[in-house]
Design a protein around this motif. Structure first.
Motif, short mmCIF file in Angstrom:
data_model
loop_
_atom_site.label_atom_id
_atom_site.label_comp_id
_atom_site.label_asym_id
_atom_site.label_seq_id
_atom_site.Cartn_x
_atom_site.Cartn_y
_atom_site.Cartn_z
N ASP A 47 0.75 -1.19 0.08
CA ASP A 47 -0.10 0.05 -0.03
C ASP A 47 0.90 1.28 -0.13
O ASP A 47 0.68 2.30 -0.71
N ASP A 48 2.11 1.26 0.77
CA ASP A 48 2.74 2.45 0.79
C ASP A 48 3.57 2.65 -0.55
O ASP A 48 3.56 3.66 -0.88
N GLN B 39 0.96 4.15 -2.68
CA GLN B 39 0.84 5.79 -2.50
C GLN B 39 1.89 6.38 -3.13
O GLN B 39 1.66 7.36 -3.76
N GLN C 276 1.89 9.31 -5.98
CA GLN C 276 2.38 10.66 -5.80
C GLN C 276 3.52 11.11 -7.04
O GLN C 276 3.36 12.21 -7.22
#
Length: 208
Positions: A122-123, A126, A130
């Motif tokens: 998930d990180d 993300q 970005q």
């Protein structure tokens, strides 16, 4: 005879303590009076002896002086409390800013590709979003700069065309130049001959 320095501690002998109290009390009251007169200060002095006897001095009214002191003490307490509250808020803001800075530093390192070994899926997702958003913003900004540069060059081209047209119109309005030359013949006895050369279309002949 030089008197020795008195040690600042409780005098154990009762008689000596009473004599010292009487002398120093009189000197303190005298100093308070002098201060009020010389400096025009409002002075209030309250002394209780060991036996509970009250001694006081006031340059005005002792009750009014005490009331004034209480008001100022209350205001001072209020200001101190406000300063302490402000100081506590500032400490909290410093802690909050420190956490934000630490978070931004970690985020920056992750965006640069560092410290991603411990990131979850998930990180990483993300971070990827970005980066894609940042690239999209960069492309939009680059395209905008390109468009602005093209418009600027077009405007410069229009300006040059207008200036060129003005120069051409000014040149066409000017009369054609005439060249005048003098030919000198070398043989002796022959006079100089002056001729005119004309550059341009022939002038119309007049009838008659």
């Amino acid at each position: 005879m030089v008197r020795g320095k008195t040690q600042l501690k409780r005098i154990e002998n009762t008689s000596s303590r009473q004599v010292t109290f009487s002398k120093r009390k009189s000197g303190l009251l005298k100093k308070a009076f002098e201060l009020s007169v010389l400096c025009d200060a409002e002075v209030g002095l309250i002394i209780f002896s060991t036996s509970g006897k009250l001694y006081e001095f006031s340059s005005s009214n002792i009750n009014k002086t005490i009331e004034r002191y209480q008001r100022n003490a209350k205001n001072l307490e209020t200001r101190n409390k406000a300063n302490q509250d402000n100081l506590q808020k500032m400490k909290e803001e410093v802690v909050s800013m420190s956490k934000k800075i630490e978070f931004l530093e970690v985020s920056k390192r992750k965006l640069l590709g560092d410290c991603v070994g411990s990131c979850s899926v998930d990180d990483l997702q993300q971070i990827e979003e970005q980066l894609e958003k940042s690239l999209s913003n960069i492309r939009e900004r680059k395209n905008l700069l390109f468009k602005q540069k093209i418009e600027q060059m077009k405007e410069e081209e229009r300006t040059l065309i207008e200036e060129n047209a003005k120069l051409r119109e000014r040149f066409e309005k000017q009369p054609p130049p005439r060249l005048s030359t003098t030919l000198q013949l070398a043989p002796r006895g022959i006079s100089q001959v002056e001729t005119e050369l004309f550059i341009g279309p022939p002038e119309p002949q007049s009838n008659g």
